[in-house]
Design a protein around this motif. Sequence first.
Motif, mmCIF file in Angstrom:
data_model
loop_
_atom_site.group_PDB
_atom_site.id
_atom_site.type_symbol
_atom_site.label_atom_id
_atom_site.label_comp_id
_atom_site.label_asym_id
_atom_site.label_seq_id
_atom_site.Cartn_x
_atom_site.Cartn_y
_atom_site.Cartn_z
ATOM 1 N N LEU A 624 -0.025 -9.999 5.144
ATOM 2 C CA LEU A 624 -1.485 -9.996 4.971
ATOM 3 C C LEU A 624 -1.982 -8.622 4.533
ATOM 4 C CD1 LEU A 624 -2.639 -12.122 8.038
ATOM 5 C CD2 LEU A 624 -2.925 -12.710 5.625
ATOM 6 N N ARG A 625 -1.441 -7.576 5.136
ATOM 7 C CA ARG A 625 -1.854 -6.220 4.750
ATOM 8 C C ARG A 625 -1.463 -5.934 3.308
ATOM 9 N NH1 ARG A 625 -3.299 -1.241 6.639
ATOM 10 N NH2 ARG A 625 -2.325 0.572 5.645
ATOM 11 N N SER A 626 -0.240 -6.324 2.934
ATOM 12 C CA SER A 626 0.212 -6.109 1.558
ATOM 13 C C SER A 626 -0.662 -6.862 0.573
ATOM 14 C CB SER A 626 1.672 -6.553 1.407
ATOM 15 O OG SER A 626 2.532 -5.764 2.201
ATOM 16 N N SER A 627 -1.043 -8.086 0.937
ATOM 17 C CA SER A 627 -1.873 -8.891 0.051
ATOM 18 C C SER A 627 -3.246 -8.252 -0.126
ATOM 19 C CB SER A 627 -2.010 -10.306 0.620
ATOM 20 O OG SER A 627 -2.543 -11.184 -0.338
ATOM 21 N N TYR A 628 -3.813 -7.747 0.968
ATOM 22 C CA TYR A 628 -5.109 -7.086 0.886
ATOM 23 C C TYR A 628 -5.027 -5.835 0.021
ATOM 24 C CZ TYR A 628 -8.793 -3.846 2.208
ATOM 25 O OH TYR A 628 -9.801 -2.924 2.166
ATOM 26 N N GLN A 629 -4.031 -5.000 0.276
ATOM 27 C CA GLN A 629 -3.911 -3.756 -0.482
ATOM 28 C C GLN A 629 -3.716 -4.021 -1.971
ATOM 29 O OE1 GLN A 629 -0.676 -2.205 2.036
ATOM 30 N NE2 GLN A 629 -1.905 -0.367 2.337
ATOM 31 N N ASN A 631 -4.417 -6.699 -3.787
ATOM 32 C CA ASN A 631 -5.451 -7.453 -4.497
ATOM 33 C C ASN A 631 -6.841 -6.834 -4.432
ATOM 34 O OD1 ASN A 631 -4.278 -10.141 -5.535
ATOM 35 N ND2 ASN A 631 -3.376 -9.942 -3.493
ATOM 36 N N TYR A 632 -7.141 -6.099 -3.376
ATOM 37 C CA TYR A 632 -8.512 -5.632 -3.218
ATOM 38 C C TYR A 632 -8.646 -4.119 -3.056
ATOM 39 C CZ TYR A 632 -8.775 -10.584 -2.211
ATOM 40 O OH TYR A 632 -8.649 -11.945 -2.279
ATOM 41 N N LEU A 633 -7.545 -3.436 -2.766
ATOM 42 C CA LEU A 633 -7.638 -1.994 -2.553
ATOM 43 C C LEU A 633 -7.110 -1.216 -3.752
ATOM 44 C CD1 LEU A 633 -8.617 -0.035 -0.413
ATOM 45 C CD2 LEU A 633 -6.293 0.021 0.540
ATOM 46 N N TRP A 634 -5.927 -1.589 -4.243
ATOM 47 C CA TRP A 634 -5.310 -0.853 -5.345
ATOM 48 C C TRP A 634 -5.108 -1.755 -6.560
ATOM 49 C CZ3 TRP A 634 -6.082 3.585 -3.420
ATOM 50 C CH2 TRP A 634 -5.786 3.897 -2.117
ATOM 51 N N GLY A 635 -6.010 -2.671 -6.806
ATOM 52 C CA GLY A 635 -5.814 -3.683 -7.839
ATOM 53 C C GLY A 635 -5.531 -3.156 -9.229
ATOM 54 N N PHE A 782 5.207 4.601 1.834
ATOM 55 C CA PHE A 782 4.959 3.618 0.777
ATOM 56 C C PHE A 782 4.763 2.212 1.353
ATOM 57 C CE2 PHE A 782 6.700 0.342 -2.078
ATOM 58 C CZ PHE A 782 5.690 0.368 -3.024
ATOM 59 N N LEU A 783 5.634 1.791 2.255
ATOM 60 C CA LEU A 783 5.561 0.423 2.769
ATOM 61 C C LEU A 783 4.246 0.157 3.503
ATOM 62 C CD1 LEU A 783 9.189 -0.144 4.129
ATOM 63 C CD2 LEU A 783 8.183 -1.044 2.021
ATOM 64 N N ILE A 784 3.759 1.128 4.246
ATOM 65 C CA ILE A 784 2.570 0.905 5.067
ATOM 66 C C ILE A 784 1.294 1.350 4.365
ATOM 67 C CG2 ILE A 784 1.468 1.367 7.285
ATOM 68 C CD1 ILE A 784 4.010 -0.344 7.424
ATOM 69 N N TYR A 785 1.335 2.505 3.713
ATOM 70 C CA TYR A 785 0.109 3.074 3.141
ATOM 71 C C TYR A 785 0.089 3.059 1.615
ATOM 72 C CZ TYR A 785 0.120 4.826 7.917
ATOM 73 O OH TYR A 785 0.183 4.910 9.292
ATOM 74 N N ARG A 786 1.181 2.618 1.000
ATOM 75 C CA ARG A 786 1.306 2.554 -0.456
ATOM 76 C C ARG A 786 1.091 3.933 -1.104
ATOM 77 N NH1 ARG A 786 3.623 -1.568 0.803
ATOM 78 N NH2 ARG A 786 3.174 -3.635 -0.047
ATOM 79 N N ASN A 787 1.667 4.946 -0.454
ATOM 80 C CA ASN A 787 1.709 6.262 -1.070
ATOM 81 C C ASN A 787 3.000 6.353 -1.870
ATOM 82 O OD1 ASN A 787 -0.698 7.182 0.111
ATOM 83 N ND2 ASN A 787 0.362 7.733 2.007
ATOM 84 N N PRO A 788 2.923 6.381 -3.191
ATOM 85 C CA PRO A 788 4.149 6.364 -3.999
ATOM 86 C C PRO A 788 4.992 7.608 -3.736
ATOM 87 C CG PRO A 788 2.213 5.913 -5.349
ATOM 88 C CD PRO A 788 1.716 6.396 -4.025
ATOM 89 N N PRO A 789 6.309 7.478 -3.841
ATOM 90 C CA PRO A 789 7.186 8.635 -3.615
ATOM 91 C C PRO A 789 7.276 9.569 -4.808
ATOM 92 C CG PRO A 789 8.488 6.684 -4.075
ATOM 93 C CD PRO A 789 7.060 6.222 -4.032
#
Length: 817
Positions: A624-629, A631-635, A782-789
């Motif tokens: 659910l968190r991944s889907s939110y991020q 589709n709606y946060l980093w679209g 990356f997995l939790i906050y989607r901060n790219p490496p």
Amino acid sequence: MSVAEFPPRSTEADPRDRHTAQQRFRLSLTLEQCLYIALILVALLTHFWGLGVRAYHHDETHHAFFSWKLYQGEGYVHDPLLHGPFLYFANAFIYMLFGDNNTTARVSVALFGTLLVGLPYLIRRELGRGTALAAALYLTVSPAILYVGRFIRHDTFAVTFELLGFIGIVRYVSTQQKRWLYLLAVALGLMSVTMESFFLYVAIVFPLLIALFLWYAWKPSLLIAGVTGVIFAALIFVLPGAPERSGDKVLRTSGSYVCPSPSNLFPPDNPMRFTPGPVLGLPPLPTADNDYGVCVRNQPDNSFPAYFVKLGQFFGHPAILLALAVLVLGLGAAFAPIWLLKDASGLTPWQRAKELQNPIVEVFTSLGRDRRLWVALGIFFAIYALFFTAFLTNPVGILSGMFGSVLYWMAQHDVQRGGQPGYYYTMLLSVYEPLAISWGLIGTVMVLVGGALMVLRRRAAATAQGVARGIDWSVALPAMLVWWSLATWFIYSWAGEKMPWLTMHVVMPMALLAAWALVKTVTWSFAVASDAVADMRAHRAQRRSALLIYLAVVAALAIFTVIIMGAATSNSATTFALPIAVFPLLALLLGVMATVLYGLMRGFREALGALALGMVLVLGSYTLRSSYQLNYLWGDTPREMMIFVQTSPDVARVMSRLEQASVRRTGGMGMPIWYDNETIWGWYTRRFTTKAQQSPALAAAPGPEVQAVLMLQENLDTNPQNRDKLNGFVIQRLPLRWWFPEDQYRLPSEWRTAQVNEGSPLLMRLMRFQFDNTTTSQLWQFLIYRNPPGILGSTDFVIAVRPDLAQEIGLGTGAKQ
């Protein structure tokens, strides 16, 4: 004297009242139906929320723009580069109803994404009601499926038709009602005019159906067909030679490939320079040269002679001639004896098969009733012909729809656009769909391990009691889903072009399989025989309490892990003496201990169900968190691996402000602008009535009426005269397209032995040193906050505007480059 007594009129049942009561009963909704309606409403909300906010991806601008041209009456010519015609006609229809803008261009795909959620309802009888509902729930929240379902590409249409086709097969086999066969024909027809994934779907699903037919009709033909298929595939993909190349260019004896045209039907022979193929020493196929693939993809001028010459270059190749001969002879040898070979009693294999009254054989027999197979084929070809010929306005489309599509994408297989590794979809599924992939793999093991025993038990029961009537879908359907999931995973991983949006083709069958495995595990774990417990109510209350406590412990462990890992991997974190990877491993160990304790208290059968629900709780929350991020946060910001070469939000913002300025200045879209050869400007400038496309090197300075110029940064850099011609303009550089740092997951060939440092790919470091704190920290971030490496890459553009306009449109312009 006797008197006949009749009941009072009021006690007689009026047939009309009975009919009305039946209608009321039919119209009443069950809880199950209400849940599906709720899911569809949620899917509508999630698909349409902020639908037009995200900047258009490069591919989206093409799809939206060519739909707009069709809507404007400029017609349509099939081009496999842009896939099939269905999307363009569907979008043109939406434009006709609601106008063209950044939201309406995505409406059709959002509607189909919503429809996809409700489709499992149609096979709830065969799949199981709980399983179908669980599958629908997962399709609602799946990150990949929702993301592509808000993305004007062909894949959501294609996947919807793929599931409809599967439903048609299952329901027809279950009921033998011809309407389901016709649904299959419609689904296949629409699939064929949507996307070239149709050919992969056919290659996955229909060999299974053909194998079933041959197995029950005449088993030796199965071996013949299998050998034929292997030889056919080898002649196309293995035995042809390899061309010599200079970079991406295929070398020929005299320059480049020349495409046949009506004015030059037979260009001089110009063969490829090549290394002969194995065994037969064959030359490469024409599709080894992408120039041929580009040539054969369509024939816009509707010249049948020119198109047949192009096709002749491919079908005249010795490998193709041999492959066609093998196919005809092999299939003839496999199928002809089924109806022609007679035994001593004068019966053919097919007649003997029908005497067994096997339900599978009866399904195949039913295809010959009342011409239903011919009607289905007619439906398929009518859809195919109408769409590919653009409703008879582009006749050659009837050929390019089949041959152009196949040959163009065969050429792209060698090009390998995107250059993604073979493990690409496995990696994306692990990041975005861990719930589906984990339960999909569990389901595969359940089917492979338990399926054979179940079949043997049922066969023994059938032998003892007579031939079973009907098909046991509890065995057949999971086996079909395993085949569909694994075959799709393999064939998409093998195909040369791998793109993130294709992930949804892999996710969809896996979601059905995962739902089956989960529901099967939970229902088996918590099932209790009616005489096993004296007080069922008390037993259920105890089980509910124990389960809630267990899930609370699992949730607490997950929350603890997120908090402690967040602190340990933050920029301000101090150096830990122990590897920080110990924390999630410790939480996992504590979870195992809690599960063992649950098993000792409640029995290990219930513990298995509790563990399954615990997995759903943890992995479902992550999903659910991944889907939110995504589709709606980093679209439209490529902090996500699913976001591939995305147009930056600066493009949409700049174009919106130019449109607003034009309305203020001219009362419409009459403000003159220029743009260069970048293709996305076609969509974004479509409303401007005074516009002009320029070459990369400006031939002249813009006149005083031109207020804005849009240009690729590379065109500005490689043509210094452009700066002179834009003298007096205020120039601002902005990102045009940007992308995720893909080097972080690409393993070099020597990754096992190469020296590792902090600049090495994250995946390589993870494979080599799992307990390195820097590696663990970057992975967690990356997995939790989607901060790219790594750093996002980009291709830039410039907007050059008159000084007064720079002040008018505000932030984002005005800083001279």
